[in-house]
Structures are given as structure tokens and as C-alpha cells.
Design a protein around this motif. Structure first.
Motif, PDB file in Angstrom:
ATOM      1  N   LEU A  80       0.735  -1.255   0.039  1.00 15.85           N
ATOM      2  CA  LEU A  80      -0.117  -0.106   0.088  1.00 15.85           C
ATOM      3  C   LEU A  80       0.942   1.283  -0.011  1.00 15.85           C
ATOM      4  N   ALA A  81       0.805   1.778  -1.004  1.00 22.67           N
ATOM      5  CA  ALA A  81       1.905   3.210  -1.263  1.00 22.67           C
ATOM      6  C   ALA A  81       0.827   4.296  -0.577  1.00 22.67           C
ATOM      7  N   ASP A  82       1.762   5.315  -0.290  1.00 31.73           N
ATOM      8  CA  ASP A  82       1.152   6.607   0.275  1.00 31.73           C
ATOM      9  C   ASP A  82       0.158   7.080  -0.427  1.00 31.73           C
ATOM     10  N   ASP A  83       0.314   7.175  -1.780  1.00 33.38           N
ATOM     11  CA  ASP A  83      -0.807   7.621  -2.600  1.00 33.38           C
ATOM     12  C   ASP A  83      -2.107   7.015  -2.996  1.00 33.38           C
ATOM     13  N   HIS A  84      -2.130   5.633  -2.666  1.00 33.10           N
ATOM     14  CA  HIS A  84      -3.178   4.995  -2.605  1.00 33.10           C
ATOM     15  C   HIS A  84      -4.459   5.194  -2.023  1.00 33.10           C
ATOM     16  N   ARG A  85      -5.636   5.720  -2.853  1.00 34.66           N
ATOM     17  CA  ARG A  85      -6.747   5.791  -2.007  1.00 34.66           C
ATOM     18  C   ARG A  85      -7.867   5.091  -2.267  1.00 34.66           C
ATOM     19  N   SER A  86      -7.724   3.899  -2.862  1.00 35.03           N
ATOM     20  CA  SER A  86      -8.872   2.796  -2.839  1.00 35.03           C
ATOM     21  C   SER A  86      -8.138   1.481  -2.889  1.00 35.03           C
ATOM     22  N   LEU A  87      -8.700   0.656  -2.344  1.00 38.72           N
ATOM     23  CA  LEU A  87      -8.117  -0.776  -2.060  1.00 38.72           C
ATOM     24  C   LEU A  87      -9.137  -1.840  -2.680  1.00 38.72           C
ATOM     25  N   ILE A  88      -8.966  -2.776  -3.790  1.00 40.72           N
ATOM     26  CA  ILE A  88      -9.894  -3.597  -4.112  1.00 40.72           C
ATOM     27  C   ILE A  88      -9.121  -5.119  -3.965  1.00 40.72           C
ATOM     28  N   LEU A  89      -9.837  -5.981  -3.065  1.00 39.25           N
ATOM     29  CA  LEU A  89      -9.437  -6.992  -2.695  1.00 39.25           C
ATOM     30  C   LEU A  89     -10.390  -8.239  -3.579  1.00 39.25           C
ATOM     31  N   ASP A  90      -9.683  -8.738  -4.475  1.00 39.88           N
ATOM     32  CA  ASP A  90     -10.371 -10.068  -5.166  1.00 39.88           C
ATOM     33  C   ASP A  90      -9.945 -11.322  -4.380  1.00 39.88           C
ATOM     34  N   LEU A  91     -11.336 -11.797  -3.809  1.00 40.05           N
ATOM     35  CA  LEU A  91     -11.149 -12.836  -3.006  1.00 40.05           C
ATOM     36  C   LEU A  91     -11.909 -14.362  -3.957  1.00 40.05           C
ATOM     37  N   SER A  92     -12.052 -14.025  -5.094  1.00 42.35           N
ATOM     38  CA  SER A  92     -12.421 -15.235  -5.813  1.00 42.35           C
ATOM     39  C   SER A  92     -11.636 -16.639  -5.762  1.00 42.35           C
ATOM     40  N   GLU A  93     -10.209 -16.434  -5.528  1.00 46.12           N
ATOM     41  CA  GLU A  93      -9.542 -17.420  -5.349  1.00 46.12           C
ATOM     42  C   GLU A  93      -9.227 -17.796  -3.959  1.00 46.12           C
ATOM     43  N   LEU A  94      -9.777 -17.275  -3.004  1.00 44.73           N
ATOM     44  CA  LEU A  94      -9.479 -17.455  -1.583  1.00 44.73           C
ATOM     45  C   LEU A  94     -10.531 -18.652  -1.288  1.00 44.73           C
ATOM     46  N   THR A  95      -9.983 -19.811  -0.874  1.00 40.48           N
ATOM     47  CA  THR A  95     -11.221 -20.869  -0.521  1.00 40.48           C
ATOM     48  C   THR A  95     -11.600 -21.044   0.936  1.00 40.48           C
ATOM     49  N   PHE A  96     -10.710 -20.406   1.606  1.00 41.96           N
ATOM     50  CA  PHE A  96     -11.094 -20.361   3.086  1.00 41.96           C
ATOM     51  C   PHE A  96     -10.749 -18.810   3.816  1.00 41.96           C
ATOM     52  N   CYS A  97     -11.332 -18.580   4.724  1.00 38.49           N
ATOM     53  CA  CYS A  97     -11.228 -17.496   5.336  1.00 38.49           C
ATOM     54  C   CYS A  97     -11.915 -17.459   6.779  1.00 38.49           C
ATOM     55  N   ASP A  98     -11.103 -17.375   7.950  1.00 43.73           N
ATOM     56  CA  ASP A  98     -11.626 -17.588   9.070  1.00 43.73           C
ATOM     57  C   ASP A  98     -11.665 -16.165  10.048  1.00 43.73           C
ATOM     58  N   SER A  99     -12.286 -16.106  11.095  1.00 39.43           N
ATOM     59  CA  SER A  99     -12.722 -14.722  11.613  1.00 39.43           C
ATOM     60  C   SER A  99     -11.387 -13.928  11.878  1.00 39.43           C
ATOM     61  N   THR A 100     -10.004 -14.784  12.179  1.00 41.51           N
ATOM     62  CA  THR A 100      -8.894 -13.972  12.025  1.00 41.51           C
ATOM     63  C   THR A 100      -8.562 -13.193  10.581  1.00 41.51           C
ATOM     64  N   GLY A 101      -8.731 -13.941   9.574  1.00 40.93           N
ATOM     65  CA  GLY A 101      -8.769 -13.425   8.207  1.00 40.93           C
ATOM     66  C   GLY A 101      -9.425 -11.943   8.021  1.00 40.93           C
ATOM     67  N   ILE A 102     -10.623 -12.287   8.469  1.00 45.96           N
ATOM     68  CA  ILE A 102     -11.515 -11.200   8.128  1.00 45.96           C
ATOM     69  C   ILE A 102     -11.318  -9.923   9.099  1.00 45.96           C
ATOM     70  N   ARG A 103     -10.773 -10.195  10.326  1.00 49.35           N
ATOM     71  CA  ARG A 103     -10.316  -9.187  11.027  1.00 49.35           C
ATOM     72  C   ARG A 103      -8.979  -8.448  10.418  1.00 49.35           C
ATOM     73  N   ILE A 104      -8.303  -9.378   9.753  1.00 50.02           N
ATOM     74  CA  ILE A 104      -6.962  -8.479   9.084  1.00 50.02           C
ATOM     75  C   ILE A 104      -7.651  -7.649   7.828  1.00 50.02           C
ATOM     76  N   LEU A 105      -8.678  -8.214   7.191  1.00 46.90           N
ATOM     77  CA  LEU A 105      -9.331  -7.315   6.194  1.00 46.90           C
ATOM     78  C   LEU A 105      -9.817  -6.176   6.615  1.00 46.90           C
ATOM     79  N   LEU A 106     -10.427  -6.222   8.073  1.00 46.76           N
ATOM     80  CA  LEU A 106     -10.830  -5.005   8.571  1.00 46.76           C
ATOM     81  C   LEU A 106      -9.884  -4.105   8.972  1.00 46.76           C
ATOM     82  N   ALA A 107      -8.690  -4.612   9.371  1.00 53.31           N
ATOM     83  CA  ALA A 107      -7.327  -3.623   9.669  1.00 53.31           C
ATOM     84  C   ALA A 107      -6.956  -3.022   8.506  1.00 53.31           C
ATOM     85  N   LEU A 108      -7.178  -3.619   7.247  1.00 51.13           N
ATOM     86  CA  LEU A 108      -6.558  -2.964   6.021  1.00 51.13           C
ATOM     87  C   LEU A 108      -7.648  -1.769   5.788  1.00 51.13           C
ATOM     88  N   ARG A 109      -8.997  -2.221   6.006  1.00 52.77           N
ATOM     89  CA  ARG A 109      -9.964  -1.069   5.655  1.00 52.77           C
ATOM     90  C   ARG A 109      -9.848   0.040   6.486  1.00 52.77           C
TER      91      ARG A 109
END
Lengths: 132, 130
Positions: free
Chosen positions: B43-72
């Protein structure tokens, strides 16, 4: 068809959660669960295992057996801090740092129970098996 | 066999201020923190939007979602936005059950998320685009 109900599978809880999920997935399929119901159980047991690694003394075990009507999965820790009062009846607030795992289990499994005795806590997750 | 999650970037010249990341594999307690560090690094300083493509993610637990929340949290702190795309039924379920789905703009595919951002009269179409 009625499968033997006494046969139990045991797995240790280690940092290799992927392996645990794979073993449980196979066991649940063999027991007769299908599709989304397997996913629900695997997601739940994974959450329970995380809790053992984080708050439950860092080690424990998972046992699974078929009691005739349900696939029962028991997750035992070595800290014994988990009590029946910890079971969630409300979704944790988004800012909460704990409690998501137990909430997820309560939503995805048919029954969730906690038994605390002699320095160990045992969390039992039950999934009703399809009638034969 | 421990869980593995890989990260790929898809730079889009028309969206210079957008970081597009695709996650592949299984995101869980054992690798979530590591993934967060790798994503933050990208994530560079000038990035203002983040798109996460999760189509190839076959599993995500609550810890994973909380990490995505941290990125948000990181991207919104700088006035930006985050969207997630390609949620399969298994991922959608954990997003919904945890209630954390409400914090993400959910798009069917990465292309949809990109198209939406292109169409939006946002800071992303920066002066350099004119």
C-alpha cells in the motif's frame, strides 16, 4: 445403513490448522454430512481450535464421533478457562477483539455446549446427521 | 501442509491511486498477520482505494476477516475506500455471520469493482488523468 457409533477419531491441535480442517472435512463427509453442512462444521471447529491456541493453553485435541443421530466434535483445551457462560447469545460488536469464534459456532452448528472440569474445558459441537 | 495464502497485484493504469490485490489459497489464524504485513507493504502513500479480489480464496476464518478489517481501517483513515470482490458462498457466510460484511462494499467480480471505481467521480481520477 447404520455405521458403527463407537469409532472415534482424535487429532492434536497444532499450528497446522489447514491439516486439521482437511482431516475433519474428510471425517464429516464419511459420517454423512454434505456440502454446506460440512463447511459449517469445519469453519466452527477451526474457530474453536484458534481459541485453544490463543486462550486455551496453546495445546489441545479434537475428537470426533458419531452418536447415532449426530456427528459430535469435541475440542478440549489444557487451560480450562472456557465456561458455559462464555457461549454467545449475541453477536459481538464489530470493535470487539474476542467472541467472534463462539458466536460463529453458535450460528453454524446445531448444538454447542461447554463442559469445564479438572483444569480442562471441553467444547462440544454437534451436527445432526441426515436420516438414512 | 500449513495453510498458504498468496497475494498478487493487478496494477491498472487508469486507476493510479488504486491498489488491486488478489488473494489465493487459505487465509487463517496461522498466516493472517503475515498477509496483513505484506498488504500494508504494498500500500503506497498515494493509494486511496483498495480492491480485494477474493475469488480464489477458498477459506477465510474470523482472524482473516479481522485482518481485512484492519486494512479497511488503514485505507479509510486516509479518506479512501475498500471493496471486496468475488466472494464465494463459503466466504460470504463467514462475512455475514460475523456481521463484518457491513464494513465492505461487496462486488460480484474484480471487474465490477474496477468499473465502479472508474465511473465514480472520486479522487482516484486524479489531476494526472486529465
Amino acid at each position: 445403513m447404520f455405521v458403527s457409533t463407537d469409532w472415534r477419531e482424535h487429532w492434536p491441535i497444532t499450528a497446522d490448522l489447514a491439516l486439521l480442517r482437511e482431516q475433519l472435512h474428510q471425517h464429516a463427509a464419511d459420517a454423512g454430512l454434505t456440502g454446506e453442512r460440512i463447511d459449517d462444521l469445519v469453519i466452527s471447529v477451526n474457530e474453536a481450535a484458534i481459541n485453544v491456541l490463543e486462550h486455551g493453553g496453546g495445546s489441545g485435541s479434537v475428537s470426533a464421533w458419531n452418536d447415532g443421530t449426530h456427528l459430535v466434535v469435541e475440542v478440549a483445551d489444557t487451560a480450562g478457562l472456557l465456561t458455559p457462560q462464555d457461549l454467545r447469545h449475541q453477536r459481538p460488536s464489530p470493535g470487539a477483539t474476542r467472541g467472534f469464534g463462539l458466536w460463529v459456532m453458535s450460528q453454524l452448528c446445531d448444538e454447542v455446549a461447554v463442559d469445564q472440569e479438572s483444569g480442562r474445558s471441553r467444547l462440544q459441537l454437534r451436527m445432526r446427521l441426515p436420516a438414512h | 501442509m500449513t495453510a498458504a495464502v498468496s497475494l498478487a497485484t493487478y496494477p491498472d493504469d487508469t486507476l493510479p491511486q488504486t491498489l488491486i490485490l488478489a488473494l489465493e489459497g487459505q487465509l487463517d489464524y496461522t498466516n493472517a498477520e503475515q498477509l496483513r504485513e505484506r498488504a500494508v507493504h504494498l500500500l503506497a502513500d498515494d493509494h486511496r482505494s483498495l480492491i480485494l479480489d477474493l475469488s480464489e480464496l477458498t477459506f477465510c476464518d474470523s482472524t482473516g476477516i479481522r485482518i481485512l478489517l484492519a486494512l479497511r481501517t488503514l485505507i479509510t483513515a486516509r479518506g479512501g475506500s475498500i471493496s471486496v470482490a468475488g466472494l464465494g458462498p463459503r466466504l460470504l457466510k463467514i462475512f455475514q455471520v460475523t456481521g463484518l460484511v457491513q464494513f465492505f462494499a461487496v462486488q460480484p467480480t474484480r471487474a465490477d469493482a474496477v468499473a465502479l471505481l472508474r465511473a465514480a467521480p472520486s479522487a482516484d481520477q486524479s489531476p494526472s488523468a486529465g
